[in-house]
Each structure stands twice: as C-alpha cells, then as structure tokens.
Write a protein that holds these residues in place. Sequence first.
Motif, mmCIF file in Angstrom:
data_model
loop_
_atom_site.group_PDB
_atom_site.id
_atom_site.type_symbol
_atom_site.label_atom_id
_atom_site.label_comp_id
_atom_site.label_asym_id
_atom_site.label_seq_id
_atom_site.Cartn_x
_atom_site.Cartn_y
_atom_site.Cartn_z
ATOM 1 N N GLY A 113 0.820 -1.207 0.000
ATOM 2 C CA GLY A 113 0.000 0.000 0.000
ATOM 3 C C GLY A 113 0.848 1.248 0.000
ATOM 4 N N TRP A 114 0.676 2.089 -1.010
ATOM 5 C CA TRP A 114 1.480 3.306 -1.120
ATOM 6 C C TRP A 114 1.283 4.246 0.060
ATOM 7 C CZ3 TRP A 114 -0.111 3.163 -6.787
ATOM 8 C CH2 TRP A 114 0.971 2.766 -7.583
ATOM 9 N N ASN B 113 -7.666 7.412 -8.832
ATOM 10 C CA ASN B 113 -9.071 7.230 -8.421
ATOM 11 C C ASN B 113 -10.001 8.162 -9.198
ATOM 12 O OD1 ASN B 113 -8.346 5.251 -6.593
ATOM 13 N ND2 ASN B 113 -8.258 6.646 -4.855
ATOM 14 N N GLY B 114 -9.709 8.313 -10.488
ATOM 15 C CA GLY B 114 -10.548 9.132 -11.351
ATOM 16 C C GLY B 114 -10.225 10.612 -11.351
ATOM 17 N N SER C 269 -10.738 0.039 -2.579
ATOM 18 C CA SER C 269 -10.173 -0.104 -3.917
ATOM 19 C C SER C 269 -9.600 1.226 -4.403
ATOM 20 C CB SER C 269 -11.260 -0.590 -4.880
ATOM 21 O OG SER C 269 -10.753 -0.707 -6.188
ATOM 22 N N ASN C 270 -8.367 1.198 -4.908
ATOM 23 C CA ASN C 270 -7.704 2.389 -5.432
ATOM 24 C C ASN C 270 -7.116 2.079 -6.800
ATOM 25 O OD1 ASN C 270 -7.524 4.504 -3.066
ATOM 26 N ND2 ASN C 270 -7.075 2.513 -2.155
ATOM 27 N N PHE D 130 -5.200 -1.567 -6.894
ATOM 28 C CA PHE D 130 -4.828 -2.298 -5.684
ATOM 29 C C PHE D 130 -5.890 -2.053 -4.620
ATOM 30 C CE2 PHE D 130 -3.084 1.855 -4.935
ATOM 31 C CZ PHE D 130 -3.155 2.054 -3.566
ATOM 32 N N TYR D 131 -5.927 -2.934 -3.667
ATOM 33 C CA TYR D 131 -6.936 -2.871 -2.611
ATOM 34 C C TYR D 131 -6.234 -2.678 -1.277
ATOM 35 C CZ TYR D 131 -11.238 -3.845 -0.046
ATOM 36 O OH TYR D 131 -12.341 -3.737 0.756
ATOM 37 N N GLU D 132 -6.575 -1.582 -0.601
ATOM 38 C CA GLU D 132 -6.047 -1.329 0.729
ATOM 39 C C GLU D 132 -7.026 -1.908 1.740
ATOM 40 O OE1 GLU D 132 -4.363 -1.015 3.749
ATOM 41 O OE2 GLU D 132 -3.141 -0.060 2.201
#
Length: 239
Positions: free
Chosen positions: A7-8, A59-60, A83-84, A101-103
């Motif tokens: 996770g970033w 994320n858009g 979700s990101n 990726f999913y945090e």
Amino acid sequence: MTTPIGGWNRAGLTDRSEELAVNYPYALVDRGAQRGRRMIQGQLDKVGKGRAFHKLVVNGNPTPLYADEDGRYARAYSFGSGSNSVEIRSPDGKPVKRVQFYEADRSKPQPMIRIIAAWDDSQAEVDLHVITPDGQHAFFGQPALSNGGGLDADTVDGPGPENFVMTSPMHGLYQVWINYWGNFGADGYHFDENTRQRPVITSRITLVFNENTPRERRESFVVPLRGIGELTLVKTFRY
C-alpha cells in the motif's frame, strides 16, 4: 510504474494517528523534499513536448504529469482504504499503464471529505486553502488542524496534487480557496511573471465526498490563475 508494496499510503510515512491533535491521515508536508517520500513513481518511454503532457489519474482524479528529460516522475498522494487505482494516460488520452490495488486496512477511518488541487504549470507554486466550520484555516503554514482535517502535501516542485482530507467532518460551512503564490525554479522561490510556462495557469479543484463508498459524490471546478498573488474563492459548501 512502480508497483505498490503493502500500500502506497504507508510508504515512508509516520503514523501519528494516536496523537489527539493530529488525526489520521497524518499531515505530510514535503516542503520540496518529496525525493525522500515518493509514493507514485515510474518512468515514461516517451516524454511530451511543449504543451503535450501525459496525465496521472488517481481514483478518477486527473493531474498533469510532468517528467524530467529521462521520463522519470514522482507524485505524492494519500490513499484511503478500499479499492484504489492509478493510471497513466498519453497526451491524446489513451491509457498507457493502470495499476489497481486494494487497501484492506479498515482500522483507519475513510476520508469523508477530500479536496484535490492540481494545475498545469510545473513552475507555478499554487496553494490550496480550506476554512472549516469552526474557523480553522488549513494551508501550507498550518497543515494539520485540531478538528482532524489537514493537508497531506505542500507541493512545490510540480503541478500537484495537493489534498485536504477530513475523516470525521464537522457539520457546517466550508470554504475552498486557491492561491497563485509565486514560482519555484532552480534558484528557489521567486515572483518573476516572465518565467512561467503559460500566460494563464489553469487550476482544477475536485471535491470528493464519502470516498470509496456507495454514496461517493464529486464536483470539479476549473479556475484560471492570471497573476501572482491572485486568491480565488472556489466553492463554499455545507456538510
């Protein structure tokens, strides 16, 4: 694009969520030292010339993506749980690379208000200002508020994004301002209008409510910045 590991939003940061005066997410203020805290980074095969730049879409939320002569780029961003997505698009809008990726760490609150500011001149030093209902003022000189809100990065070496986040917003009236403070070059800060890359700098401000939930809602505003010192009220809203 460098793939996130763990996770970033945890890479190189210090979690101070247990301190009463600073609620999660911890306010990262880089002051130009993002080199030691890069979160989204990679290298482009082809670098845009003139005004033809790639876009970074998180994320858009689109941001102009500036790179060095070798195509390297690095942008700071604070991610919430769930979700990101991070996407690179070419100057003509075609997808180049996308990472999803999913945090999964749900122990930390999800941002209910996120305000994102970005602009299209890599030398311009533009600042986001947010006034909360209790009269507190979040900006580069006071990034963390006692009510839980705060700025996660004071971007001085590129076109943003700067993020204001609140995880448990108080009810009342909020004000969102954007300020063209000056320019930032090889010799540091300066106020020479002739060095900027565009006669009119375009700033895009996006408000995201209830992020990563079924009730997510967003609004975007495009604001022209014509001169150094210009301060513009972008939006007032009630939460």
